[in-house]
Scaffold this motif. Structure first.
Motif, PDB file in Angstrom:
ATOM      1  N   TYR A  96       0.814  -1.209   0.000  1.00  0.00           N
ATOM      2  CA  TYR A  96       0.000   0.000   0.000  1.00  0.00           C
ATOM      3  C   TYR A  96       0.852   1.265   0.000  1.00  0.00           C
ATOM      4  N   SER A  97       2.042   1.221   0.561  1.00  0.00           N
ATOM      5  CA  SER A  97       2.943   2.372   0.448  1.00  0.00           C
ATOM      6  C   SER A  97       3.412   2.536  -0.992  1.00  0.00           C
ATOM      7  N   TRP A  98       3.643   1.394  -1.651  1.00  0.00           N
ATOM      8  CA  TRP A  98       4.037   1.434  -3.066  1.00  0.00           C
ATOM      9  C   TRP A  98       2.907   2.031  -3.909  1.00  0.00           C
ATOM     10  N   LEU A  99       1.678   1.583  -3.669  1.00  0.00           N
ATOM     11  CA  LEU A  99       0.535   2.089  -4.432  1.00  0.00           C
ATOM     12  C   LEU A  99       0.330   3.580  -4.207  1.00  0.00           C
ATOM     13  N   ALA A 100       0.542   4.042  -2.989  1.00  0.00           N
ATOM     14  CA  ALA A 100       0.402   5.470  -2.708  1.00  0.00           C
ATOM     15  C   ALA A 100       1.423   6.272  -3.517  1.00  0.00           C
ATOM     16  N   GLU A 101       2.652   5.777  -3.566  1.00  0.00           N
ATOM     17  CA  GLU A 101       3.673   6.463  -4.362  1.00  0.00           C
ATOM     18  C   GLU A 101       3.368   6.354  -5.852  1.00  0.00           C
ATOM     19  N   PHE A 102       2.816   5.221  -6.266  1.00  0.00           N
ATOM     20  CA  PHE A 102       2.407   5.050  -7.666  1.00  0.00           C
ATOM     21  C   PHE A 102       1.416   6.148  -8.063  1.00  0.00           C
ATOM     22  N   VAL A 103       0.404   6.367  -7.242  1.00  0.00           N
ATOM     23  CA  VAL A 103      -0.605   7.392  -7.537  1.00  0.00           C
ATOM     24  C   VAL A 103       0.024   8.786  -7.527  1.00  0.00           C
ATOM     25  N   SER A 104       0.953   9.024  -6.604  1.00  0.00           N
ATOM     26  CA  SER A 104       1.583  10.350  -6.529  1.00  0.00           C
ATOM     27  C   SER A 104       2.413  10.665  -7.754  1.00  0.00           C
ATOM     28  N   ASN A 105       2.791   9.643  -8.531  1.00  0.00           N
ATOM     29  CA  ASN A 105       3.593   9.857  -9.735  1.00  0.00           C
ATOM     30  C   ASN A 105       2.750   9.957 -11.007  1.00  0.00           C
ATOM     31  N   ILE A 106       1.418   9.951 -10.877  1.00  0.00           N
ATOM     32  CA  ILE A 106       0.571  10.098 -12.060  1.00  0.00           C
ATOM     33  C   ILE A 106       0.840  11.435 -12.753  1.00  0.00           C
ATOM     34  N   SER A 107       1.174  12.463 -11.978  1.00  0.00           N
ATOM     35  CA  SER A 107       1.457  13.779 -12.565  1.00  0.00           C
ATOM     36  C   SER A 107       2.699  13.757 -13.464  1.00  0.00           C
ATOM     37  N   LYS A 108       3.558  12.734 -13.307  1.00  0.00           N
ATOM     38  CA  LYS A 108       4.785  12.627 -14.107  1.00  0.00           C
ATOM     39  C   LYS A 108       4.642  11.640 -15.258  1.00  0.00           C
ATOM     40  N   TYR A 109       3.409  11.212 -15.514  1.00  0.00           N
ATOM     41  CA  TYR A 109       3.130  10.188 -16.530  1.00  0.00           C
ATOM     42  C   TYR A 109       3.737  10.549 -17.886  1.00  0.00           C
ATOM     43  N   ARG A 110       3.481  11.746 -18.362  1.00  0.00           N
ATOM     44  CA  ARG A 110       3.965  12.117 -19.699  1.00  0.00           C
ATOM     45  C   ARG A 110       5.490  12.215 -19.736  1.00  0.00           C
ATOM     46  N   ASP A 111       6.061  12.930 -18.786  1.00  0.00           N
ATOM     47  CA  ASP A 111       7.512  13.129 -18.788  1.00  0.00           C
ATOM     48  C   ASP A 111       8.249  11.792 -18.676  1.00  0.00           C
ATOM     49  N   ASN A 112       7.772  10.903 -17.812  1.00  0.00           N
ATOM     50  CA  ASN A 112       8.451   9.625 -17.632  1.00  0.00           C
ATOM     51  C   ASN A 112       8.281   8.708 -18.835  1.00  0.00           C
ATOM     52  N   THR A 113       7.146   8.807 -19.517  1.00  0.00           N
ATOM     53  CA  THR A 113       6.953   8.011 -20.737  1.00  0.00           C
ATOM     54  C   THR A 113       7.919   8.455 -21.831  1.00  0.00           C
ATOM     55  N   VAL A 114       8.054   9.756 -22.013  1.00  0.00           N
ATOM     56  CA  VAL A 114       8.973  10.269 -23.035  1.00  0.00           C
ATOM     57  C   VAL A 114      10.418   9.902 -22.683  1.00  0.00           C
ATOM     58  N   ALA A 115      10.786  10.060 -21.406  1.00  0.00           N
ATOM     59  CA  ALA A 115      12.150   9.737 -20.981  1.00  0.00           C
ATOM     60  C   ALA A 115      12.454   8.252 -21.159  1.00  0.00           C
ATOM     61  N   THR A 116      11.483   7.392 -20.849  1.00  0.00           N
ATOM     62  CA  THR A 116      11.686   5.946 -21.011  1.00  0.00           C
ATOM     63  C   THR A 116      11.844   5.585 -22.480  1.00  0.00           C
ATOM     64  N   THR A 117      11.074   6.252 -23.347  1.00  0.00           N
ATOM     65  CA  THR A 117      11.193   6.003 -24.787  1.00  0.00           C
ATOM     66  C   THR A 117      12.604   6.306 -25.278  1.00  0.00           C
ATOM     67  N   ARG A 118      13.124   7.441 -24.878  1.00  0.00           N
ATOM     68  CA  ARG A 118      14.471   7.824 -25.304  1.00  0.00           C
ATOM     69  C   ARG A 118      15.519   6.847 -24.790  1.00  0.00           C
ATOM     70  N   LEU A 119      15.356   6.414 -23.544  1.00  0.00           N
ATOM     71  CA  LEU A 119      16.306   5.455 -22.979  1.00  0.00           C
ATOM     72  C   LEU A 119      16.235   4.120 -23.715  1.00  0.00           C
ATOM     73  N   ALA A 120      15.022   3.688 -24.055  1.00  0.00           N
ATOM     74  CA  ALA A 120      14.851   2.411 -24.764  1.00  0.00           C
ATOM     75  C   ALA A 120      15.481   2.457 -26.148  1.00  0.00           C
ATOM     76  N   ILE A 121      15.351   3.571 -26.832  1.00  0.00           N
ATOM     77  CA  ILE A 121      15.942   3.699 -28.162  1.00  0.00           C
ATOM     78  C   ILE A 121      17.472   3.657 -28.074  1.00  0.00           C
TER      79      ILE A 121
END
Length: 417
Positions: free
Chosen positions: A87-112
């Motif tokens: 449940y602490s993990w899930l709480a942090e998961f929800v708190s990172n929803i605001s970073k959804y776009r930035d983290n998706t773009v950053a992960t894409t660049r790292l994967a490439i």
């Protein structure tokens, strides 16, 4: 010579060891299993998929998780029993929803960037791993699913990925073996697939040729700061039936997947990794009819959360689902059955009478981003928490981590008397 202990011999640990060896370090790899790549790096979905870089921190994931909580064959399943870690993990998961776009773009660049690292390593070391370079096709059964994918596609394109929409007719042309009435899809021709176990064990052999020592059946019991002989750490290990012994090192890199949380605690760090279980089946294609009826293009069915990878002529890997159930590694029939049924439905010519099931624990951080870098104590580093993209990202994160280590614990030449 500067000595580094790498804890974990999965894809992340072996890739880290290789990158450090190339920097000139003396490397010891500790693994609690008897061989390398026997846990999460054994039988994953097989995709090297920048196209799957979308992080999960989105309200739609939360809503689906609640809706599916009591459905035993749901793509995402959560054991509702109380657990502070979960449940602490899930709480942090929800708190990172605001970073959804930035983290998706950053992960894409790292994967490439990881692609070229991995391909260069495989070529340099002659590693054969059933690599198939026919792209990855994402399929959608309805307009809402396709429309969400179109929004995700803008982020993936922003990260530099060559992924575009395809019609149902183009889907049939890209993968003729696929059966179904789809609304549309997205195709990434530059993505590929392979056998993670073959690659990791092959890279392990390359590490040994470069001088790495692998210690198997090695359970880390304690890690101490140790100033003797100019070294920094003493790693206490229990190796099979032998008495506990201590390995001394100038630095430690934790690459132990879901076990990294406990090791980080020994080293004074908080690492909120949660083990998210995934399942796979390996379908053996024992005759020419089954081989021709199975797909060669890798697939991701967004509705079922299932992926496929062709592993050579005679194997098809089908994988998926996410289960929040702690460190449970049980292979459940009610989680395997949907993978088999999905294969029969979409590829009716594939005989599923010889199927090998598997389950592994994806080490996931709440923000879906790997933990790569320094720990609190000097000489402590992490390359872990890659979640569902460990196979895709490890070559790049290992290169990054090796540079971080080099800045903090410089290589000293071996003394020759």
């Amino acid at each position: 010579m500067t000595k580094i202990v790498v804890i974990g011999a999965g894809i992340s640990g072996v890739s880290t060891a290789y990158a450090l060896l190339r920097q000139g370090y003396d490397v010891i790899v500790l693994e609690r299993q008897r061989y390398a790549a026997m846990e999460t790096s054994f039988a994953n979905g097989g995709q090297l998929s920048a196209s799957n870089a979308e992080v999960w921190n989105h309200w739609s994931t939360v809503i689906k998780g609640v809706k599916w909580m009591l459905k035993r064959d749901a793509p995402l399943l959560m054991n509702p029993s109380p657990s502070w870690h979960k449940y602490s993990w899930l709480a942090e998961f929800v708190s990172n929803i605001s970073k959804y776009r930035d983290n998706t773009v950053a992960t894409t660049r790292l994967a490439i960037s990881a692609r070229q690292h991995m391909f260069d390593i495989a070529d340099r070391e002659g590693i054969e791993f059933d690599h198939v370079t026919r792209g990855i096709l994402h399929i959608y059964w309805d307009k809402p699913g396709f429309d969400h994918a179109a929004k995700v596609n803008h982020m993936l394109n922003e990260g530099g990925l060559d992924r575009g929409p395809v019609t149902p007719q183009e889907i049939a042309s890209i993968e003729p073996a696929l059966h179904g009435k789809f609304y549309g899809g997205f195709f990434t021709p530059s993505d590929s697939t392979g056998d993670i176990h073959k690659y990791t064990t092959g890279l392990g052999r390359a590490c040994e040729k470069l001088g790495a020592r692998f210690v198997y059946d090695a359970v880390v019991k304690r890690i101490d700061r140790n100033k003797r002989f100019g070294l920094s750490y003493g790693v206490h290990i229990k190796n099979g039936q032998a008495a506990e012994r201590i390995l001394e090192a100038d630095g430690i890199v934790v690459c132990a997947g879901s076990a990294s949380r406990e090791l980080a605690s020994m080293l004074g760090d908080r690492l909120n990794i949660y083990p998210v279980k995934g399942y796979s089946i390996t379908v053996h294609l024992d005759d020419e009819h089954a081989q021709s009826a199975a797909p060669w293009v890798s697939l991701l069915d967004d509705r079922a959360k299932i992926v496929t990878s062709r592993l050579g002529t005679d194997r098809l890997r089908v994988a998926g689902t996410a289960e929040f159930n702690g460190h449970n590694r049980d292979i459940r029939d009610d989680r395997i059955r949907p993978l088999i049924n999905w294969t029969r439905e979409l590829f009716p010519g594939v005989n599923t009478n010889r199927v090998v099931p598997w389950a592994g624990l994806r080490p996931m951080m709440p923000n879906m981003m790997p933990r790569v870098g320094k720990g609190r104590a000097p000489g402590v580093f992490y390359n872990t928490g890659h979640g569902h993209l460990g196979w895709t990202l490890s070559a790049a994160t290992s290169a990054v981590l090796a540079e971080v280590v080099a800045e903090s614990v410089p290589v000293t030449p071996r003394h020759v008397p």
